[in-house]
Design an enzyme around this catalytic site. Structure first.
Site, PDB file in Angstrom:
ATOM      1  N   CYS A  77       0.869  -1.180   0.000  1.00  0.00           N
ATOM      2  CA  CYS A  77       0.000   0.000   0.000  1.00  0.00           C
ATOM      3  C   CYS A  77       0.900   1.221   0.000  1.00  0.00           C
ATOM      4  O   CYS A  77       1.658   1.448   0.935  1.00  0.00           O
ATOM      5  CB  CYS A  77      -0.921   0.015   1.218  1.00  0.00           C
ATOM      6  SG  CYS A  77      -1.925   1.515   1.325  1.00  0.00           S
ATOM      7  N   CYS A  93      -1.348   7.524   5.150  1.00  0.00           N
ATOM      8  CA  CYS A  93      -2.698   7.113   5.522  1.00  0.00           C
ATOM      9  C   CYS A  93      -2.711   6.576   6.947  1.00  0.00           C
ATOM     10  O   CYS A  93      -1.970   5.657   7.287  1.00  0.00           O
ATOM     11  CB  CYS A  93      -3.218   6.047   4.552  1.00  0.00           C
ATOM     12  SG  CYS A  93      -4.924   5.568   4.907  1.00  0.00           S
ATOM     13  N   CYS A 150      -5.345   2.706   8.321  1.00  0.00           N
ATOM     14  CA  CYS A 150      -5.017   1.284   8.464  1.00  0.00           C
ATOM     15  C   CYS A 150      -3.700   1.131   9.207  1.00  0.00           C
ATOM     16  O   CYS A 150      -2.666   0.813   8.599  1.00  0.00           O
ATOM     17  CB  CYS A 150      -4.947   0.614   7.096  1.00  0.00           C
ATOM     18  SG  CYS A 150      -6.476   0.704   6.168  1.00  0.00           S
ATOM     19  N   CYS A 206      -6.181   3.391  -3.111  1.00  0.00           N
ATOM     20  CA  CYS A 206      -6.309   2.616  -1.878  1.00  0.00           C
ATOM     21  C   CYS A 206      -6.772   1.199  -2.212  1.00  0.00           C
ATOM     22  O   CYS A 206      -7.782   1.021  -2.900  1.00  0.00           O
ATOM     23  CB  CYS A 206      -7.304   3.278  -0.927  1.00  0.00           C
ATOM     24  SG  CYS A 206      -7.655   2.299   0.554  1.00  0.00           S
ATOM     25  N   GLN A 228     -23.118  -1.867   7.003  1.00  0.00           N
ATOM     26  CA  GLN A 228     -21.759  -2.233   7.377  1.00  0.00           C
ATOM     27  C   GLN A 228     -20.805  -2.029   6.195  1.00  0.00           C
ATOM     28  O   GLN A 228     -21.159  -2.278   5.049  1.00  0.00           O
ATOM     29  CB  GLN A 228     -21.698  -3.685   7.836  1.00  0.00           C
ATOM     30  CG  GLN A 228     -22.524  -3.978   9.078  1.00  0.00           C
ATOM     31  CD  GLN A 228     -21.913  -3.431  10.354  1.00  0.00           C
ATOM     32  OE1 GLN A 228     -20.824  -2.856  10.342  1.00  0.00           O
ATOM     33  NE2 GLN A 228     -22.609  -3.603  11.460  1.00  0.00           N
ATOM     34  N   GLU A 244     -35.597   1.317  14.668  1.00  0.00           N
ATOM     35  CA  GLU A 244     -34.465   2.140  14.238  1.00  0.00           C
ATOM     36  C   GLU A 244     -34.908   3.599  14.193  1.00  0.00           C
ATOM     37  O   GLU A 244     -35.995   3.903  13.696  1.00  0.00           O
ATOM     38  CB  GLU A 244     -33.982   1.691  12.864  1.00  0.00           C
ATOM     39  CG  GLU A 244     -32.966   2.590  12.184  1.00  0.00           C
ATOM     40  CD  GLU A 244     -31.682   2.735  12.978  1.00  0.00           C
ATOM     41  OE1 GLU A 244     -31.298   3.885  13.276  1.00  0.00           O
ATOM     42  OE2 GLU A 244     -31.075   1.698  13.311  1.00  0.00           O
ATOM     43  N   ASN A 281     -27.696  -4.208  18.096  1.00  0.00           N
ATOM     44  CA  ASN A 281     -26.506  -3.866  17.310  1.00  0.00           C
ATOM     45  C   ASN A 281     -26.279  -2.364  17.439  1.00  0.00           C
ATOM     46  O   ASN A 281     -26.461  -1.602  16.490  1.00  0.00           O
ATOM     47  CB  ASN A 281     -26.713  -4.273  15.849  1.00  0.00           C
ATOM     48  CG  ASN A 281     -25.479  -4.023  15.003  1.00  0.00           C
ATOM     49  OD1 ASN A 281     -24.369  -3.994  15.506  1.00  0.00           O
ATOM     50  ND2 ASN A 281     -25.674  -3.829  13.707  1.00  0.00           N
ATOM     51  N   CYS A 286     -19.287  -3.422  18.036  1.00  0.00           N
ATOM     52  CA  CYS A 286     -18.078  -3.004  17.333  1.00  0.00           C
ATOM     53  C   CYS A 286     -17.066  -2.373  18.280  1.00  0.00           C
ATOM     54  O   CYS A 286     -16.015  -1.918  17.847  1.00  0.00           O
ATOM     55  CB  CYS A 286     -18.428  -2.025  16.201  1.00  0.00           C
ATOM     56  SG  CYS A 286     -19.176  -0.481  16.779  1.00  0.00           S
TER      57      CYS A 286
END
Length: 426
Positions: free
Chosen positions: A3, A11, A14, A105, A229, A280, A349, A376
């Protein structure tokens, strides 16, 4: 995996790029096991009450391993540079005052890669000035692109005002001509100088208002402003696991809180749950869920008798699938105000902040036999589980939604300790 942005230390998205993927997964597994094992220890000396038994009678299922590249189905790109030299990617910094273009990317799906050049060229022809974060001047703030596995695109522009709206209305068809798979195009107005990307006003200029995304039992429908997601294959793994647990538990009723476009709700229906209610607060997400319900109803009505089309609407047990019901409401307020008999199963969630004290405490006293919690952010997961001491973890699964970062999605199956195994009459 190479990358150029990682090699250049440009960047920051990541931080684990360059770490062998097998090691990334092992590190996430170790961190997750430590986080849940901490539930066996008192949260403080002043509060010695024991939370759920995390170490014993608890199965870790195999981790879902994501593709290492071309898995991101969305791109949130800061628009920087100048009117004649647009940059789409990372915000300007002292070292990179014009921003960093992310066209190369390796994480984006091919359809998003292919969209960079046409979008950049069209914006340069448009002539609207990129928003300058330092001076709070300019018009075009962000470009948000989503893609489904068929390569169909949703493109959204986030603007500071409506100053360029007329030009956009008159010229966006040029972009559609260059991107024949562009299905949904909209403009979002965010007048505030803030880190919040989107404003409240969304102006959809395309005839189509949704793109389809894969679900379990039916397609899901994504509208501008709705959440999906970022990793399509990983989301399928999450929904599949929830459906597997539902088939084992055989609940009659279920709630899907923070249901988004209905991924878990439809998965539960496909597993044979007779009554599923999704809740929701985001209206566009519920619009997508209701479109999926309408599509299911239309497919049922249009199925010729004897031709087998209706089998696509059967559950995994061969039963006819009952369509979920969806409600636009705040999950905490809706659940805590219910006077109905609690369901057999609840799926939650929540965003990174977790359920919070009010909803997790309500669950603790609700009498609900089983809970599937998709998290998450394990810090808030542990906080919520400490408030739900009547539940024990019976199984957990990691889904690596975010390769090359320390983040991971964790699904846990919880059972109320006073619950007896449910005997099904089916």
């Amino acid at each position: 995996m190479f990358c150029e942005y990682f090699e250049a230390r440009v960047c920051r998205s990541c931080p684990l790029m360059g770490v062998p993927y097998s090691q990334q997964v092992r590190d996430k597994e170790r961190a997750s096991r430590r986080a849940l094992a901490s539930l066996d220890r008192p949260s403080s000396r002043r509060n010695p009450a024991q939370p759920p038994a995390a170490k014993s009678h608890f199965e870790w299922l195999p981790t879902y391993r994501s593709p290492q590249k071309e898995f991101r189905n969305k791109a949130k790109m800061v628009v920087s540079g100048s009117k004649k030299s647009i940059v789409l990617g990372l915000a300007p910094t002292k070292e990179f005052p014009a921003g960093v273009d992310l066209q190369s990317c390796p994480l984006y799906v091919p359809a998003i890669h292919a969209a960079f050049a046409p979008i950049r060229a069209w914006l340069q022809r448009l002539g609207a000035r990129p928003y300058n974060i330092a001076t709070a001047k300019g018009e075009v703030k962000y470009v948000l692109v989503s893609a489904n596995p068929d390569g169909e695109l949703m493109v959204r522009l986030v603007l500071r005002s409506k100053a360029a709206l007329h030009r956009i209305e008159n010229t966006w068809s040029e972009l559609q001509a260059e991107l024949p798979h562009l299905r949904v195009f909209s403009v979002n107005i965010q007048p505030e100088h803030t880190t919040v990307i989107e404003g409240r006003e969304e102006i959809i200029l395309s005839e189509e208002k949704f793109i389809s995304m894969p679900g379990i039992g039916t397609d899901l429908w994504l509208a501008p402003g709705a959440f999906f997601q970022t990793n399509t294959a990983a989301s399928q793994a999450m929904y599949t696991q929830a459906a597997t647990w539902a088939r084992e538990l055989q609940p009659e009723t279920a709630w899907d809180l923070y249901c988004g476009v209905g991924g878990f709700a439809f998965a539960l229906s496909s597993a044979g749950v007779a009554q599923v209610t999704g809740v929701e607060v985001v209206g566009p997400a519920i619009n997508g869920a209701q479109k999926a319900v309408a599509e299911m109803a239309g497919a049922t009505a249009a199925s010729p008798v004897g031709q087998g089309v209706e089998k696509t609407l059967e559950s995994s047990r061969g039963d006819a699938v009952a369509r979920p019901h969806f409600i636009t409401a705040d999950a905490t307020k809706w659940a805590t105000n219910q006077k109905l008999v609690p369901p057999d199963l609840v799926v939650v969630n929540p965003p990174r902040r977790g359920l919070g004290p009010e909803l997790s405490s309500w669950v603790e006293h609700s009498g609900i036999p089983h809970l599937i919690y998709s998290s998450c952010f394990q810090e808030t997961l542990v906080e919520d589980l400490r408030r739900m001491r009547s539940y024990r973890i019976t199984a957990a699964k990691l889904v690596d939604m975010f390769p090359h970062t320390s983040h991971v999605e964790c699904l846990v199956l919880l059972e109320r300790q006073s619950s007896k195994p449910k005997t099904s009459s089916k």
